[in-house]
Design a protein around this motif. Structure first.
Motif, PDB file in Angstrom:
ATOM      1  N   ALA A  94       0.830  -1.204   0.000  1.00  0.00           N
ATOM      2  CA  ALA A  94       0.000   0.000   0.000  1.00  0.00           C
ATOM      3  C   ALA A  94       0.865   1.256   0.000  1.00  0.00           C
ATOM      4  O   ALA A  94       2.009   1.245   0.454  1.00  0.00           O
ATOM      5  CB  ALA A  94      -0.919   0.003   1.219  1.00  0.00           C
ATOM      6  N   ASP A  95       0.307   2.354  -0.489  1.00  0.00           N
ATOM      7  CA  ASP A  95       1.058   3.614  -0.573  1.00  0.00           C
ATOM      8  C   ASP A  95       1.609   4.056   0.776  1.00  0.00           C
ATOM      9  O   ASP A  95       2.750   4.508   0.864  1.00  0.00           O
ATOM     10  CB  ASP A  95       0.156   4.713  -1.144  1.00  0.00           C
ATOM     11  N   ARG A  96       0.811   3.917   1.821  1.00  0.00           N
ATOM     12  CA  ARG A  96       1.278   4.383   3.137  1.00  0.00           C
ATOM     13  C   ARG A  96       2.436   3.545   3.669  1.00  0.00           C
ATOM     14  O   ARG A  96       3.111   3.948   4.615  1.00  0.00           O
ATOM     15  CB  ARG A  96       0.122   4.385   4.129  1.00  0.00           C
ATOM     16  N   GLU A  97       2.689   2.381   3.062  1.00  0.00           N
ATOM     17  CA  GLU A  97       3.784   1.523   3.500  1.00  0.00           C
ATOM     18  C   GLU A  97       5.097   1.825   2.772  1.00  0.00           C
ATOM     19  O   GLU A  97       6.147   1.298   3.157  1.00  0.00           O
ATOM     20  CB  GLU A  97       3.424   0.049   3.278  1.00  0.00           C
ATOM     21  N   GLU A 100       8.301   2.983   4.811  1.00  0.00           N
ATOM     22  CA  GLU A 100       8.925   1.874   5.537  1.00  0.00           C
ATOM     23  C   GLU A 100       9.613   0.921   4.560  1.00  0.00           C
ATOM     24  O   GLU A 100      10.721   0.422   4.818  1.00  0.00           O
ATOM     25  CB  GLU A 100       7.870   1.122   6.350  1.00  0.00           C
ATOM     26  N   THR A 560      10.218  10.297  -5.982  1.00  0.00           N
ATOM     27  CA  THR A 560       8.975  10.821  -5.407  1.00  0.00           C
ATOM     28  C   THR A 560       8.466  12.001  -6.221  1.00  0.00           C
ATOM     29  O   THR A 560       7.257  12.116  -6.499  1.00  0.00           O
ATOM     30  CB  THR A 560       9.208  11.232  -3.944  1.00  0.00           C
ATOM     31  N   ASN A 693      -1.188   0.405  -5.907  1.00  0.00           N
ATOM     32  CA  ASN A 693      -0.569   1.614  -5.350  1.00  0.00           C
ATOM     33  C   ASN A 693      -0.254   2.606  -6.463  1.00  0.00           C
ATOM     34  O   ASN A 693      -0.359   2.289  -7.658  1.00  0.00           O
ATOM     35  CB  ASN A 693       0.701   1.257  -4.576  1.00  0.00           C
ATOM     36  N   GLU A 717     -10.218   3.865   1.764  1.00  0.00           N
ATOM     37  CA  GLU A 717      -9.248   4.917   2.062  1.00  0.00           C
ATOM     38  C   GLU A 717      -8.065   4.861   1.103  1.00  0.00           C
ATOM     39  O   GLU A 717      -7.531   5.897   0.687  1.00  0.00           O
ATOM     40  CB  GLU A 717      -8.772   4.794   3.511  1.00  0.00           C
ATOM     41  N   GLN A 718      -7.641   3.659   0.743  1.00  0.00           N
ATOM     42  CA  GLN A 718      -6.567   3.521  -0.246  1.00  0.00           C
ATOM     43  C   GLN A 718      -7.010   4.051  -1.599  1.00  0.00           C
ATOM     44  O   GLN A 718      -6.258   4.742  -2.300  1.00  0.00           O
ATOM     45  CB  GLN A 718      -6.160   2.057  -0.385  1.00  0.00           C
ATOM     46  N   ARG A 721      -6.881   7.785  -1.877  1.00  0.00           N
ATOM     47  CA  ARG A 721      -5.555   8.372  -2.081  1.00  0.00           C
ATOM     48  C   ARG A 721      -5.082   8.224  -3.529  1.00  0.00           C
ATOM     49  O   ARG A 721      -4.222   8.983  -3.981  1.00  0.00           O
ATOM     50  CB  ARG A 721      -4.545   7.719  -1.129  1.00  0.00           C
TER      51      ARG A 721
END
Length: 873
Positions: A94-97, A100, A560, A693, A717-718, A721
């Motif tokens: 996922a994008d939020r990962e 990390e 990015t 993603n 939510e994914q 985004r």
């Protein structure tokens, strides 16, 4: 042992040598490790490489896996023994990962991991830009099964392809001949019944996604094959009720053919297996590879035997774990021979039959050896009874071991009958043998070390060390002195310098060239030994990192910015459209009657429907064009080598049509095939490509794919985004396909005898798989005889259309490939009225409820919201 040779200078020279067993060939043996013990088991039993996962981002979340320090230790331990380490990053991310993930990838690079194994096309796109120094391997989760798919992987920067497990030997050979990439294939262990990466069964049923490493293995559960009336069509067949549970793969006897084919790496499945399993299977495959080398050498001289396993090795391979064995699709289409219908877990090996039982005792006539501590399972008419052998008696006497032919007496309080079959499911002797192979402090994977000692009184002792293809010289800190007593003898030096502990060396040769009787403190000798070993092993380390942390962060920032620029470049405007996926002309008529403005034609052709021929697609495209309706031709989810060749011919003809259709591809091989045919052909991406993603979206957009259907496993939510612009499409209603498989349970069970042409019982359908909760999951068979398993409930996000519109999604899809003309017409009408004609964000609640009731009348089996709210993270 050679005696010291007398020389005029009083030098003492002695040589002792020990030769390790030779390694086997150029085929890489790749073993699994789900824990540190399994890792050592793999290395110490002859693996050339080990694949393992960290605590995150890997497709075996249920394994113990490796923390950061364990990963570092594993890489060091392996490299000291010339073993490679491949780290699995083989899930959808996922994008939020990504923050990390970016840190994790550099950590893997910095500790010297040899490669990472990837599933997510977005992660591959990321690595191409931020870390091209790291080798990447394409996981079998990417569903690559043709040379077209492998060529696409080449362009994506992959160094290796792990092929799908459904390939034949011939297909493997065609792929190997067509690519410079290393080719890796599974040779042993558990099989997925579905094409890996395409199975959503565990995900849809229980929210545990195989694409995130949490598969609950619903394929191993019990099912009944039922017809339209709900009748069990296999009643009385005594087939078994594990209708989706395959046997275990075993290609140990096909290693020679795999070498001839051109395969580079042989992969053993089993990161969830115990270390004793890893040790046993790795050891046996290593021995088979060594034997293959000898066999092929003998054949050059005109002799040799093709058998690669000894009888005891076959027994051990079976004993350690089996669901019965299969060669899968390697030699032919196996049909029912692929399956373990009667049980989904370890069968063990045949032990004997019950002679009698009662009063807490069981008498058993043995067909093979039995030991104290073994595990036994009795197959009774009522099920399976298990016991652990704690009291073993023969002829009234307690024994620790009994042989084949003996009648043994066991303690047993269950129920059994004379003649019941008995199996050994746990072999205590084999397990202990396996454990010894990776016991701490008794490692046996060592390389020969040659040491030469030189010196005389008044100078420093010189130690020359040779090993691992390297040579170095180290000197003592202090000077040698004349010895008044206890001089440095050959035996003393061998004892001190041969204390190599857990290092990857054994002292093969020691040469002593000392003048006179001299002495040196033992602490100095120990330090010399440690320095020599450390110096030889230093060559195994990667040395200075080519990519510094600062340079890496600059690349990440540049990537990015590139990703943001790509998103900004996508047009943010566009009208809302309802896409309607239909599989035949009846569905097309229903969609057109409802005024659909965008229709997706084709995909799979079901044997239960007429489907679209290429000519019918051509006419449908022309008709849609005249009506001002946008049309897209969907390609099937899976194409093998032969089917790809057929489709290439079809598409070459389609390229000449007056109106060339937009194509929707469902796998990487199709993308490459169409791009090769015409790089400017308008393309779209289907949901089977698992776009999860923003990086994945960016990759396909830069490949000029104009519309991308998002993964159905995304949470709202994914999606929020990712949304914005007309380049994304989202499934909101219709059939959710949970599985696509080369195996057809209908044909395997009802299609006739083995070796005969299938009689096509699927045409007499419909058929369903009924689970333990009495849910009936629809089955469809396509014209290539693949099975497609659908969720019993229909995806329905009609009530969430306002929320979806607010996210910025412009295109929604109705997946109506199994709906008749009238249902297509009504469903399309309802969704168009809400999505295209009205304002979905301002729908009246009463109207929504009324329309939901209307949909419920059309689909009485019920609805699901899929992962829109629950997700898979």
């Amino acid at each position: 042992m050679d005696k010291p040779k007398d020389r005029p200078t009083d030098k003492r020279i002695e040589t002792t040598a020990f030769a390790p067993e030779a390694g086997g060939g150029h085929l890489e043996l790749l073993a699994p490790a789900g824990s540190w013990e399994a890792f050592k088991a793999a290395v110490e039993n002859g693996a050339d490489a080990v694949y393992l996962g960290g605590k995150s981002f890997n497709a075996r979340a249920g394994a113990a896996n490796f923390g950061p320090e364990e990963l570092r230790s594993a890489v060091q331990y392996a490299h000291e023994r010339r073993v490679k380490v491949y780290v699995t990053v083989n899930i959808l991310v996922a994008d939020r990962e990504f923050p990390e993930l970016i840190e994790y990838l550099y950590a893997l690079y910095s500790i010297g991991a040899d490669a990472v194994i990837l599933q997510d096309p977005g992660v591959a796109w990321l690595m191409r830009h931020i870390m091209p120094e790291m080798e990447i391997h394409a996981s079998t989760q990417m569903t690559v099964n043709t040379h077209w798919g492998v060529r696409r992987l080449e362009s994506m920067g992959f160094a290796r392809a792990v092929l799908a497990r459904e390939l034949s030997a011939r297909e493997m050979a065609e792929i190997c001949a067509a690519t410079p990439l290393a080719i890796e294939v599974f040779v042993h262990g558990a099989l997925c019944i579905c094409y890996s990466g395409q199975c959503l069964m565990s995900s849809f049923i229980g929210g545990r996604s195989g694409n995130r490493g949490t598969c609950a293995q619903p394929c191993r559960l019990s099912y009944t094959l039922v017809d339209r009336a709900g009748q069990d069509v296999l009643a009385g067949a005594n087939l078994g009720d594990h209708l989706l549970s395959p046997r275990d793969l075993n290609l140990a006897e096909e290693l020679g053919q795999l070498r001839t084919i051109g395969v580079d790496s042989l992969k053993i499945e089993g990161r969830m297996k115990r270390p004793e399993y890893v040790a046993t299977v790795t050891r046996i495959y290593r021995r088979a590879l060594r034997r293959l080398e000898r066999v092929e050498s003998e054949r050059v001289e005109g002799s040799g035997d093709s058998g690669l396993l000894e009888p005891e090795e076959r027994r051990e391979l079976t004993q350690i774990f089996n669901r019965d064995f299969t060669q899968a699709y390697f030699l032919s289409h196996p049909g029912a021979e692929l399956m373990s219908y009667k049980r989904p877990n370890n069968r063990g090996t045949r032990l004997g039959r019950v002679k009698s039982s009662g009063k807490g005792r069981l008498f058993l006539k043995l067909e093979s050896e039995l030991n104290q501590g073994d595990g036994v399972e009795i197959w009774t008419g009522q099920g399976h009874e298990g016991l652990s052998v704690t009291g073993l008696r023969v002829a009234g006497h307690s024994v620790s071991r009994a042989q084949a032919g003996d009648v043994v007496e066991l303690e047993f309080n269950g129920r059994s009958s004379p003649g019941d079959r008995v199996f050994k499911t746990h072999d205590a002797v084999l397990m202990e043998k396996a454990r010894r192979s990776f016991q701490e402090g008794k490692e046996e994977r060592r390389y020969p070390l040659t040491l030469t000692v030189r010196g005389k009184a008044g100078v420093k002792l010189e130690l020359e060390a040779s090993g691992l293809g390297r040579r170095l010289v180290v000197h003592s800190g202090g000077l040698l002195e004349n010895a008044r007593q206890r001089p440095l003898t050959v035996d003393y030096l061998r004892r001190q310098l041969g204390r190599l502990g857990t290092t990857p060396f054994f002292l093969e040769t020691l040469q002593v060239d000392l003048e006179g009787d001299v002495i040196l403190p033992v602490s100095e000798l120990n330090e010399l030994r440690r320095s020599a070993v450390a110096g030889l092993l230093a060559g195994e380390e990667s040395g200075t990192l080519r990519l510094t942390p600062d340079a890496y962060l600059r690349r990440v920032e540049k990537w990015t910015q590139r990703l943001r620029a790509g998103r900004r470049a996508v047009p943010g405007t566009g009208v809302r459209l309802v896409s309607v996926a239909v599989a035949d002309s009846e569905g097309l008529e229903g969609a057109l009657e409802a005024g659909a403005g965008r229709i997706l034609l084709g995909g799979e052709r079901w044997r239960s429907q007429k489907g679209f021929s290429p000519e019918e697609v051509r006419r449908a495209v022309e008709r849609c064009h005249k009506l001002g309706v946008e049309s897209v031709w969907r390609l099937p989810r899976i194409l093998n080598e032969g089917q790809s060749a057929d489709w290439l011919k079809i598409l070459k003809q389609a390229a000449l049509w007056e109106i060339r259709p937009v194509l929707m591809v469902a796998n990487l091989g199709e993308l490459e095939m169409v791009k090769t045919l015409d790089p400017d052909w308008p393309l779209e991406a289907d949901y089977a490509l698992n776009v999860f993603n923003g990086a994945g979206i960016d990759y396909f957009l830069r490949e000029e794919v104009r519309v991308i259907t998002l993964s159905p496993e995304l949470h709202h939510e994914q999606i929020g985004r990712l949304a914005g612009g007309s380049h994304l499409e989202m499934l909101v209603f219709g059939d959710l396909e949970m599985m696509v498989s080369e195996y057809c349970p209908i044909g395997a069970a009802l299609g006739g005898k083995k070796g005969e042409t299938c009689t096509g019982p699927c045409r007499q359908g419909p058929y369903f798989l009924r689970d333990r909760l009495k849910y009936d999951f629809p089955l469809e068979t396509d014209w290539d005889c693949r099975m497609h398993l659908f969720n019993v409930k229909i995806l329905n996000l009609y009530g969430e259309l306002g929320q979806i519109a607010a996210m910025g999604i412009k295109k929604i899809r109705l997946q109506l490939v199994r709906s008749d003309r009238e249902r297509v017409r009504q469903v399309v009408s309802l969704f168009r009225a809400a999505w295209e004609k009205g304002d979905p964000e301002k729908q009246d609640a009463k109207d929504v409820e009324k329309n939901l009731q209307a949909l419920a009348g059309l689909y009485p089996q019920g609805f699901t919201k899929g992962h829109f709210f629950r997700g898979i993270l």
